[in-house]
Each structure stands twice: as structure tokens, then as C-alpha cells.
Write a protein that holds these residues in place. Sequence first.
Motif, PDB file in Angstrom:
ATOM      1  N   ILE A  21       0.844  -1.184   0.000  1.00 29.27           N
ATOM      2  CA  ILE A  21       0.000   0.000   0.000  1.00 29.27           C
ATOM      3  C   ILE A  21       0.885   1.242   0.000  1.00 29.27           C
ATOM      4  CG2 ILE A  21      -0.194   0.211   2.518  1.00 29.27           C
ATOM      5  CD1 ILE A  21      -3.185   0.858   2.095  1.00 29.27           C
ATOM      6  N   LYS A  22       0.422   2.286  -0.701  1.00 31.03           N
ATOM      7  CA  LYS A  22       1.140   3.558  -0.746  1.00 31.03           C
ATOM      8  C   LYS A  22       0.393   4.581   0.091  1.00 31.03           C
ATOM      9  CE  LYS A  22       3.098   6.984  -3.908  1.00 31.03           C
ATOM     10  NZ  LYS A  22       3.347   7.351  -5.330  1.00 31.03           N
ATOM     11  N   ILE A  23       1.131   5.365   0.878  1.00 30.51           N
ATOM     12  CA  ILE A  23       0.539   6.354   1.768  1.00 30.51           C
ATOM     13  C   ILE A  23       1.105   7.725   1.430  1.00 30.51           C
ATOM     14  CG2 ILE A  23       0.136   7.004   4.172  1.00 30.51           C
ATOM     15  CD1 ILE A  23       0.879   4.120   4.947  1.00 30.51           C
ATOM     16  N   SER A  24       0.222   8.656   1.079  1.00 27.36           N
ATOM     17  CA  SER A  24       0.644  10.018   0.758  1.00 27.36           C
ATOM     18  C   SER A  24       0.383  10.985   1.905  1.00 27.36           C
ATOM     19  CB  SER A  24      -0.072  10.505  -0.505  1.00 27.36           C
ATOM     20  OG  SER A  24       0.280   9.695  -1.618  1.00 27.36           O
ATOM     21  N   ASN A  25      -0.677  10.732   2.658  1.00 23.07           N
ATOM     22  CA  ASN A  25      -0.978  11.538   3.840  1.00 23.07           C
ATOM     23  C   ASN A  25      -0.232  10.928   5.027  1.00 23.07           C
ATOM     24  OD1 ASN A  25      -2.014  12.830   6.058  1.00 23.07           O
ATOM     25  ND2 ASN A  25      -4.161  12.288   5.678  1.00 23.07           N
ATOM     26  N   LEU A  26       0.803  11.630   5.510  1.00 22.25           N
ATOM     27  CA  LEU A  26       1.688  11.059   6.510  1.00 22.25           C
ATOM     28  C   LEU A  26       1.292  11.416   7.938  1.00 22.25           C
ATOM     29  CD1 LEU A  26       5.157  11.379   4.737  1.00 22.25           C
ATOM     30  CD2 LEU A  26       3.330   9.697   4.442  1.00 22.25           C
ATOM     31  N   ASP A  27       0.052  11.767   8.135  1.00 20.84           N
ATOM     32  CA  ASP A  27      -0.474  11.914   9.492  1.00 20.84           C
ATOM     33  C   ASP A  27      -0.408  10.557  10.189  1.00 20.84           C
ATOM     34  OD1 ASP A  27      -2.350  13.390  11.521  1.00 20.84           O
ATOM     35  OD2 ASP A  27      -3.341  11.483  11.085  1.00 20.84           O
ATOM     36  N   TYR A  28       0.040  10.545  11.448  1.00 14.86           N
ATOM     37  CA  TYR A  28       0.290   9.271  12.117  1.00 14.86           C
ATOM     38  C   TYR A  28      -0.975   8.437  12.293  1.00 14.86           C
ATOM     39  CZ  TYR A  28       4.974  10.929  12.868  1.00 14.86           C
ATOM     40  OH  TYR A  28       6.250  11.385  12.656  1.00 14.86           O
ATOM     41  N   LYS A  29      -2.082   9.082  12.523  1.00  9.26           N
ATOM     42  CA  LYS A  29      -3.342   8.341  12.627  1.00  9.26           C
ATOM     43  C   LYS A  29      -3.698   7.709  11.287  1.00  9.26           C
ATOM     44  CE  LYS A  29      -6.998   6.904  14.811  1.00  9.26           C
ATOM     45  NZ  LYS A  29      -6.861   5.868  15.861  1.00  9.26           N
ATOM     46  N   ASN A  30      -3.466   8.450  10.237  1.00 12.55           N
ATOM     47  CA  ASN A  30      -3.749   7.891   8.908  1.00 12.55           C
ATOM     48  C   ASN A  30      -2.833   6.706   8.602  1.00 12.55           C
ATOM     49  OD1 ASN A  30      -5.028   8.090   6.165  1.00 12.55           O
ATOM     50  ND2 ASN A  30      -2.908   8.448   5.558  1.00 12.55           N
ATOM     51  N   ILE A  31      -1.552   6.809   9.020  1.00 10.68           N
ATOM     52  CA  ILE A  31      -0.633   5.694   8.800  1.00 10.68           C
ATOM     53  C   ILE A  31      -1.136   4.451   9.522  1.00 10.68           C
ATOM     54  CG2 ILE A  31       1.697   4.826   9.243  1.00 10.68           C
ATOM     55  CD1 ILE A  31       2.715   7.698   8.849  1.00 10.68           C
ATOM     56  N   GLU A  32      -1.584   4.625  10.765  1.00 15.52           N
ATOM     57  CA  GLU A  32      -2.126   3.491  11.509  1.00 15.52           C
ATOM     58  C   GLU A  32      -3.310   2.866  10.783  1.00 15.52           C
ATOM     59  OE1 GLU A  32      -3.142   4.811  15.405  1.00 15.52           O
ATOM     60  OE2 GLU A  32      -1.081   4.806  16.131  1.00 15.52           O
ATOM     61  N   ASN A  33      -4.202   3.722  10.269  1.00 16.41           N
ATOM     62  CA  ASN A  33      -5.367   3.211   9.542  1.00 16.41           C
ATOM     63  C   ASN A  33      -4.951   2.462   8.280  1.00 16.41           C
ATOM     64  OD1 ASN A  33      -7.100   4.352  11.441  1.00 16.41           O
ATOM     65  ND2 ASN A  33      -7.384   6.244  10.262  1.00 16.41           N
ATOM     66  N   LYS A  34      -3.949   2.995   7.588  1.00 17.83           N
ATOM     67  CA  LYS A  34      -3.490   2.358   6.352  1.00 17.83           C
ATOM     68  C   LYS A  34      -2.832   0.997   6.642  1.00 17.83           C
ATOM     69  CE  LYS A  34      -4.723   5.374   3.246  1.00 17.83           C
ATOM     70  NZ  LYS A  34      -5.705   5.034   2.181  1.00 17.83           N
ATOM     71  N   ILE A  35      -2.141   0.890   7.766  1.00 12.92           N
ATOM     72  CA  ILE A  35      -1.561  -0.401   8.127  1.00 12.92           C
ATOM     73  C   ILE A  35      -2.684  -1.410   8.387  1.00 12.92           C
ATOM     74  CG2 ILE A  35      -0.173  -1.646   9.838  1.00 12.92           C
ATOM     75  CD1 ILE A  35       1.474   0.923  10.178  1.00 12.92           C
ATOM     76  N   GLY A  36      -3.774  -0.934   8.994  1.00 12.49           N
ATOM     77  CA  GLY A  36      -4.943  -1.798   9.170  1.00 12.49           C
ATOM     78  C   GLY A  36      -5.498  -2.269   7.830  1.00 12.49           C
ATOM     79  N   GLU A  37      -5.558  -1.358   6.844  1.00  9.59           N
ATOM     80  CA  GLU A  37      -6.006  -1.743   5.501  1.00  9.59           C
ATOM     81  C   GLU A  37      -5.052  -2.757   4.880  1.00  9.59           C
ATOM     82  OE1 GLU A  37      -6.788   1.484   2.827  1.00  9.59           O
ATOM     83  OE2 GLU A  37      -7.727   2.714   4.388  1.00  9.59           O
ATOM     84  N   LEU A  38      -3.758  -2.580   5.135  1.00  7.51           N
ATOM     85  CA  LEU A  38      -2.764  -3.509   4.596  1.00  7.51           C
ATOM     86  C   LEU A  38      -2.992  -4.910   5.145  1.00  7.51           C
ATOM     87  CD1 LEU A  38      -0.158  -3.918   2.923  1.00  7.51           C
ATOM     88  CD2 LEU A  38       1.146  -3.295   4.969  1.00  7.51           C
ATOM     89  N   VAL A  39      -3.338  -5.012   6.420  1.00  9.41           N
ATOM     90  CA  VAL A  39      -3.628  -6.326   7.007  1.00  9.41           C
ATOM     91  C   VAL A  39      -4.806  -6.978   6.291  1.00  9.41           C
ATOM     92  CG1 VAL A  39      -4.363  -7.539   9.100  1.00  9.41           C
ATOM     93  CG2 VAL A  39      -2.690  -5.680   9.258  1.00  9.41           C
ATOM     94  N   GLU A  40      -5.861  -6.208   6.055  1.00 10.87           N
ATOM     95  CA  GLU A  40      -7.037  -6.736   5.349  1.00 10.87           C
ATOM     96  C   GLU A  40      -6.682  -7.166   3.934  1.00 10.87           C
ATOM     97  OE1 GLU A  40      -9.941  -3.660   5.527  1.00 10.87           O
ATOM     98  OE2 GLU A  40     -10.223  -3.813   7.705  1.00 10.87           O
ATOM     99  N   MET A  41      -5.824  -6.380   3.268  1.00  5.88           N
ATOM    100  CA  MET A  41      -5.410  -6.729   1.904  1.00  5.88           C
ATOM    101  C   MET A  41      -4.610  -8.027   1.894  1.00  5.88           C
ATOM    102  SD  MET A  41      -4.340  -2.863   0.767  1.00  5.88           S
ATOM    103  CE  MET A  41      -3.533  -3.297  -0.764  1.00  5.88           C
ATOM    104  N   CYS A  42      -3.738  -8.200   2.896  1.00  3.34           N
ATOM    105  CA  CYS A  42      -2.968  -9.448   2.988  1.00  3.34           C
ATOM    106  C   CYS A  42      -3.900 -10.641   3.205  1.00  3.34           C
ATOM    107  CB  CYS A  42      -1.958  -9.376   4.125  1.00  3.34           C
ATOM    108  SG  CYS A  42      -0.531  -8.319   3.786  1.00  3.34           S
ATOM    109  N   ASP A  43      -4.907 -10.458   4.073  1.00  2.00           N
ATOM    110  CA  ASP A  43      -5.850 -11.551   4.363  1.00  2.00           C
ATOM    111  C   ASP A  43      -6.562 -12.038   3.109  1.00  2.00           C
ATOM    112  OD1 ASP A  43      -5.268 -11.648   7.055  1.00  2.00           O
ATOM    113  OD2 ASP A  43      -6.852 -10.236   7.625  1.00  2.00           O
ATOM    114  N   SER A  44      -6.818 -11.105   2.166  1.00  2.00           N
ATOM    115  CA  SER A  44      -7.557 -11.473   0.951  1.00  2.00           C
ATOM    116  C   SER A  44      -6.641 -11.814  -0.220  1.00  2.00           C
ATOM    117  CB  SER A  44      -8.497 -10.334   0.557  1.00  2.00           C
ATOM    118  OG  SER A  44      -7.767  -9.151   0.284  1.00  2.00           O
ATOM    119  N   SER A  45      -5.325 -11.790   0.002  1.00  2.00           N
ATOM    120  CA  SER A  45      -4.379 -12.092  -1.079  1.00  2.00           C
ATOM    121  C   SER A  45      -4.164 -13.595  -1.201  1.00  2.00           C
ATOM    122  CB  SER A  45      -3.031 -11.404  -0.818  1.00  2.00           C
ATOM    123  OG  SER A  45      -3.166 -10.013  -0.816  1.00  2.00           O
TER     124      SER A  45
END
Length: 432
Positions: free
Chosen positions: A65-89
Motif C-alpha cells: 500500500i502507498k501512503i501520501s498523507n503522513l499523518d500518524y493516525k492515517n498511517i495506523e489506519n493504512k496499516i490496518g487496511e494492509l492487514v485486510e489486503m494481505c488476508d484477501s491475497s
Amino acid sequence: MDNREILNFCLQGIKDKGLDKGQCIYSINEKYELNFTKESISLLRTTKDSDINLTGIKDNKKSSIKISNLDYKNIENKIGELVEMCDSSREDEFNDIAPNSDNEEFKYGSDSADLHKMYDLILDFIKNINLKYEQINLIGGTNLTFNKKVKYIGNTNSVYFKSDTSNYSLALTYAAKNQETSSSFNFAQFQFDELPESFIEYENIDKKFKEAVEQLYCIELEEKFLGDLILTPELANEFVVYYNQLFLCDTPIISKTSMLKDKLGKKVADNKLTVLCESISDEISNKVFVTSDGMKTYNFPIIENGVLNTFLLTLYGSRKTKKKFAPYTENIRILNGDKKIDDIMKSTNKGIILGRFSGGQPASNGDFSGVAKNSYYIENGEIKYPIKEVMISGNIYEMFNNIEYISEETLNTGCSITPWIKVNNVTISGKA
């Protein structure tokens, strides 16, 4: 947080979210861009942006996943999305990240742009074009830039690299035009560590403008024949990159569709051909110190005197095929020969000098077909005239096994160093 702390924040987040392995590449890009036309400098633009590319692996399932908004809360949310993406890969036991290695930091290039010299060079360039080449027009996309790239690369195997590089880049798109007609457009791009004293005299720029004016008066060939093809240095590089992609990289080796899959250590090209990958060559400006896999690069031979030295496999490709990893980048050097280009042309009975190739991606077996643009017809050792709408077709593998000469002269674009290459037995189709 400083930049390395941002990297560590991402890697810790990957662990905290339950991923088995992960990689983070934190990039900071700074660019100073001067766009210009034949009349004037039209735009000065400064951009600075940052992004994070995260890769995660869970139960042998991988996603990025690529993250352009480097707000720390957003990074945490994106890592959560990455986990979901891995689960479905799709699960694949060969997914992995780079193993632990020595931490290193690499620095190359200037810290800041010399904007005054950039500006003066462009004004001088515009003046010279108008004095020498009234018929040349510079088309959109022509610019001089200073590019600074800082990358922090780390993974959960304790890999850490910092790469801090910069260089200048000149991109030209141009064509000649008069009241009756215009030449086919052409382009050139060069990268350099330090700005030269003049652009009009740099490498082959003056020659390319001169040829564009000549190409206002192209002539159609009236026949189809089997002839010689002289690749300009730009085209020599282009066809070698095609060769690598078709026969040596992950997809053709993993799928076993490459005709070279069993040719390691064997002859695969004419013995005059030696191709090197030079990611960190002293003579190449576009240095790449770390691959996207998080592996340190080095210079290595791909083909030596016609013999295949290595496949060009990523970390995944090497694990999947159980063959050696290669830190491949498209920083290519083709070793020069011992014959002057003028003598190569004099040796040519009938053929064309290929200046630009307009065609689709070659087939998996190496077959190619396309239109020769910005090219010349050569007969009995003489360049006769520029040509238009001439088709060429052949096979890349056969072409590199039919090399007659490689020139002594080379062209350094900052990304590649390549000579002229003359090959035999290419189908050249004119109007007939």
C-alpha cells in the motif's frame, strides 16, 4: 519525529497489527523544474513531496500500500487496511522480505540546485537553437530539472538503508517544421551530476537537431529486402532492455517461457556482445544503491562475450525458481567495440540506420515489428537519405546473434552507456 523515527513507527505498526513480516520505504522527493520553449523559459516550478510504501506478509500472503498523507493516525489506519489486503491475497510460500544485512547510508550528488546556472544554460541553449536551427521547435515536456531523492528503507528483519541522491536531468521533445511539412517528433534525455558548460554541444544533441532538419525531406523506400540494421546507441539500449525483459526477468523464467531458461553459462548472443548492469558505476549519474526489495545493489555482468552470466531475478523470483538473485536496474552499459562508426557505415551494403522504433512490445519469443522513425537509408557505404513509413521486423534473439560490428564510440545518457551496433538479416519493408 525525525525521518528514521517515521520508518520505525511504520515497522512497529506492522508488528503491532499482527503481520509476520513487513518492509517500509519512506521517500522524500524534491524537484526544481524549468520548462522552456524555443522562445523563452515558460515555467519555474518547485515541488516537494513525501510518501510511504508499505509491504506486509501474513501467513505467506503479501500485499502493498502507498501512503501520501503522513499523518500518524492515517498511517495506523493504512496499516490496518494492509492487514485486510494481505488476508484477501493469494498465499504463496515464496513471498519474503530481504534478510538482515549491515546498515548502510549512501550519499551522492549535490545538496542543492544551482538555479542561476540552470537559468543561464537554458537561455544560452535557446539562443543557439535560434541561431543554428531556425526550423527546430521544442515541444511540450521540454525541461531542465534538479532532482533530489532521499529514501529510508527498512524491514522487520532489521534491514536499514538510507539513500540520498541528486542529479540534473534535461528532457527534450522536438521536431523540425517549415511551411510545407514537419519531421517526425523525437526526444532525448540526459542525466548528469554537474551541469555542463553548454547543452548544444553536449553528447549528440547538436547532431540530433541537424538530423531533424534533414528529416523534413524524407523519402519512401520502394522495396522490401533483407538488410543490415545499424542501431543508434539509444536503440541499442532500448533493444537490450527488451531482451532482458523478454528472456531474463521474473515472468519468463518463472513461467518457463523464456528460450534462455536453460542457457545459464552458455552462449546466447554474438561473442562481441558484453552487457553490464551498472547501478552504481562512477560514469553513470542515475545511481541506484538499493532495490525495491531492500537489497543492496552492485555492478555485475549480464552477458559476457555472448555468454549468459545471470538471470535478472527479484527476491521473489529467485526463491520461486531456486536461482540466484540479481539486483537488476536498467542502468545498462554495453561494452564498445574497436571499429569507428564511419567505418561501420562504409561497410554497409544495404540497410537502414534506426533512430527511433515505433512498435508494440515484442512477442515472448522475441519477434518484433514496427515503424522506423527518424531513420536513414544506407547503400554501398553511403547514407542516401532520411526515410519515412518503413517497416522493420525480425527477432531480438536472432538479432543479437547476428552482430557484425560494435562501434568504438559510445553515448552516455547518465542512465546508460551504449555504442552503435550493426546487425545483419533484418526484414526492411518499404512502400512496395
